[in-house]
Enzyme design. Structure first.
Site, PDB file in Angstrom:
ATOM      1  N   PRO A 142      39.086 -20.885  19.039  1.00 39.72           N
ATOM      2  CA  PRO A 142      38.919 -20.166  18.247  1.00 39.72           C
ATOM      3  C   PRO A 142      38.316 -19.000  18.795  1.00 39.72           C
ATOM      4  O   PRO A 142      38.161 -18.695  20.220  1.00 39.72           O
ATOM      5  CB  PRO A 142      37.310 -20.379  17.916  1.00 39.72           C
ATOM      6  CG  PRO A 142      36.394 -21.267  18.576  1.00 39.72           C
ATOM      7  CD  PRO A 142      37.596 -22.173  19.017  1.00 39.72           C
ATOM      8  N   ASN A 143      39.971 -17.579  18.409  1.00 40.32           N
ATOM      9  CA  ASN A 143      39.487 -16.820  18.650  1.00 40.32           C
ATOM     10  C   ASN A 143      40.037 -16.013  19.891  1.00 40.32           C
ATOM     11  O   ASN A 143      39.886 -15.087  20.888  1.00 40.32           O
ATOM     12  CB  ASN A 143      38.097 -15.916  19.166  1.00 40.32           C
ATOM     13  CG  ASN A 143      37.243 -15.714  17.726  1.00 40.32           C
ATOM     14  OD1 ASN A 143      37.680 -15.304  16.949  1.00 40.32           O
ATOM     15  ND2 ASN A 143      36.074 -16.239  17.589  1.00 40.32           N
TER      16      ASN A 143
ATOM     17  N   ARG B  85      40.524  -8.657  22.946  1.00 36.47           N
ATOM     18  CA  ARG B  85      38.618  -9.639  22.443  1.00 36.47           C
ATOM     19  C   ARG B  85      38.204  -9.465  23.800  1.00 36.47           C
ATOM     20  O   ARG B  85      38.765  -9.375  25.348  1.00 36.47           O
ATOM     21  CB  ARG B  85      38.587 -10.314  22.407  1.00 36.47           C
ATOM     22  CG  ARG B  85      37.081 -10.894  22.008  1.00 36.47           C
ATOM     23  CD  ARG B  85      37.653 -12.743  21.217  1.00 36.47           C
ATOM     24  NE  ARG B  85      36.074 -13.576  21.507  1.00 36.47           N
ATOM     25  CZ  ARG B  85      35.868 -14.292  21.970  1.00 36.47           C
ATOM     26  NH1 ARG B  85      36.853 -15.446  22.319  1.00 36.47           N
ATOM     27  NH2 ARG B  85      34.406 -14.757  22.020  1.00 36.47           N
TER      28      ARG B  85
ATOM     29  N   TYR C 256      37.149 -11.299  29.260  1.00 34.53           N
ATOM     30  CA  TYR C 256      38.231 -12.457  29.221  1.00 34.53           C
ATOM     31  C   TYR C 256      39.976 -11.921  30.346  1.00 34.53           C
ATOM     32  O   TYR C 256      40.581 -12.621  30.361  1.00 34.53           O
ATOM     33  CB  TYR C 256      38.458 -12.221  27.937  1.00 34.53           C
ATOM     34  CG  TYR C 256      37.029 -13.424  27.195  1.00 34.53           C
ATOM     35  CD1 TYR C 256      36.797 -14.338  27.394  1.00 34.53           C
ATOM     36  CD2 TYR C 256      37.133 -12.623  26.707  1.00 34.53           C
ATOM     37  CE1 TYR C 256      35.848 -15.694  26.408  1.00 34.53           C
ATOM     38  CE2 TYR C 256      35.347 -13.176  25.605  1.00 34.53           C
ATOM     39  CZ  TYR C 256      35.140 -14.467  25.776  1.00 34.53           C
ATOM     40  OH  TYR C 256      34.452 -15.343  25.631  1.00 34.53           O
TER      41      TYR C 256
ATOM     42  N   ASN D 146      40.348 -25.643  26.443  1.00 34.65           N
ATOM     43  CA  ASN D 146      39.271 -24.261  25.627  1.00 34.65           C
ATOM     44  C   ASN D 146      38.753 -24.292  24.412  1.00 34.65           C
ATOM     45  O   ASN D 146      39.546 -23.534  24.088  1.00 34.65           O
ATOM     46  CB  ASN D 146      40.474 -22.768  26.674  1.00 34.65           C
ATOM     47  CG  ASN D 146      38.847 -21.641  26.706  1.00 34.65           C
ATOM     48  OD1 ASN D 146      37.725 -21.817  25.810  1.00 34.65           O
ATOM     49  ND2 ASN D 146      39.161 -20.613  27.518  1.00 34.65           N
TER      50      ASN D 146
ATOM     51  N   ALA E  71      33.654 -21.243  21.474  1.00 35.39           N
ATOM     52  CA  ALA E  71      31.955 -21.382  20.754  1.00 35.39           C
ATOM     53  C   ALA E  71      32.476 -22.622  20.685  1.00 35.39           C
ATOM     54  O   ALA E  71      31.229 -22.891  20.944  1.00 35.39           O
ATOM     55  CB  ALA E  71      32.844 -19.890  20.587  1.00 35.39           C
TER      56      ALA E  71
ATOM     57  N   GLU F 282      37.977 -29.267  30.152  1.00 39.06           N
ATOM     58  CA  GLU F 282      36.913 -28.236  30.133  1.00 39.06           C
ATOM     59  C   GLU F 282      37.458 -27.506  31.177  1.00 39.06           C
ATOM     60  O   GLU F 282      36.480 -27.439  32.113  1.00 39.06           O
ATOM     61  CB  GLU F 282      35.598 -28.695  29.436  1.00 39.06           C
ATOM     62  CG  GLU F 282      34.723 -27.407  28.893  1.00 39.06           C
ATOM     63  CD  GLU F 282      33.255 -27.517  29.101  1.00 39.06           C
ATOM     64  OE1 GLU F 282      32.847 -26.680  29.047  1.00 39.06           O
ATOM     65  OE2 GLU F 282      32.880 -28.601  28.747  1.00 39.06           O
TER      66      GLU F 282
ATOM     67  N   HIS G 296      36.892 -22.470  31.122  1.00 41.00           N
ATOM     68  CA  HIS G 296      36.721 -21.438  30.462  1.00 41.00           C
ATOM     69  C   HIS G 296      37.540 -20.085  31.192  1.00 41.00           C
ATOM     70  O   HIS G 296      37.013 -20.333  32.242  1.00 41.00           O
ATOM     71  CB  HIS G 296      35.257 -21.517  30.768  1.00 41.00           C
ATOM     72  CG  HIS G 296      34.331 -22.515  29.335  1.00 41.00           C
ATOM     73  ND1 HIS G 296      34.335 -22.532  28.329  1.00 41.00           N
ATOM     74  CD2 HIS G 296      33.981 -23.189  29.745  1.00 41.00           C
ATOM     75  CE1 HIS G 296      33.936 -23.888  27.805  1.00 41.00           C
ATOM     76  NE2 HIS G 296      33.186 -24.001  28.530  1.00 41.00           N
TER      77      HIS G 296
ATOM     78  N   ARG H  75      26.902 -15.288  31.432  1.00 40.08           N
ATOM     79  CA  ARG H  75      26.371 -14.945  30.116  1.00 40.08           C
ATOM     80  C   ARG H  75      25.460 -15.297  29.258  1.00 40.08           C
ATOM     81  O   ARG H  75      23.978 -15.880  30.058  1.00 40.08           O
ATOM     82  CB  ARG H  75      27.749 -15.610  29.042  1.00 40.08           C
ATOM     83  CG  ARG H  75      28.909 -14.575  30.277  1.00 40.08           C
ATOM     84  CD  ARG H  75      30.473 -14.958  29.585  1.00 40.08           C
ATOM     85  NE  ARG H  75      30.607 -14.114  28.429  1.00 40.08           N
ATOM     86  CZ  ARG H  75      31.418 -14.139  27.066  1.00 40.08           C
ATOM     87  NH1 ARG H  75      31.871 -15.529  27.222  1.00 40.08           N
ATOM     88  NH2 ARG H  75      31.077 -14.045  26.087  1.00 40.08           N
TER      89      ARG H  75
END
Length: 146
Positions: free
Chosen positions: A9-10, A17, A22, A74, A77, A98, A100, A107
């Site tokens: 998502p996103n 964003r 990012y 990725n 969330a 995984e 990111h 964060r």
């Protein structure tokens, strides 16, 4: 080698964003660079993005049925919340890396925990878009070693 890159998502909002976290590259730019890397390294690459948890689960299950050699994921969330994606990864025999873009440990506190960590091959975090290239490289090495 066949690899699947999945974005959650996103991540379709890359470039717009939170550029401080990012970067300013778009998902299309990232996928184009990944395709060039894949071509240069003999990888047959498929890239997908979804804002829907169930679709990500479907793609993970299809990765096994379609004989992919690995997945770079990725989950956005969903990394921190989705037991369903965790269970899908645990249920397949395809290795999942995984990744990111940002260093999740620098964060917000809620981003420090990954529900996926116990069932993935490994994590790569904090290297911007290079996290994806490192993930693909890890799959290449794993595939070469058998």
């Amino acid at each position: 080698m066949r690899a699947l890159v999945l974005n959650g998502p996103n991540l379709n909002r890359l470039g717009k964003r939170e550029p401080d976290a990012y970067g300013t590259f778009t998902l299309a730019e990232l996928e184009h660079e990944l395709e060039q890397f894949a071509f240069a390294n003999g990888i047959e690459l498929t890239c997908s993005q979804s804002n829907h948890e169930g679709e990500i689960i479907d793609w993970l299950q299809q990765a096994e049925r379609q004989n992919f050699d690995g997945v770079v994921l990725n989950a956005g969330a969903y990394t921190h919340t989705s037991i369903a994606i965790r269970d899908a990864i645990a249920s397949i025999q395809v290795p999942v890396i995984e990744v990111h873009i940002s260093n999740v440990h620098k964060r917000e506190e809620f981003r420090h925990h990954s529900c996926l960590a116990p069932v993935v091959e490994g994590q790569i975090t904090g290297f911007g878009k290079d996290s994806y290239f490192l993930g693909l490289h890890a799959l290449l090495l794993r595939n070469q070693r058998g």
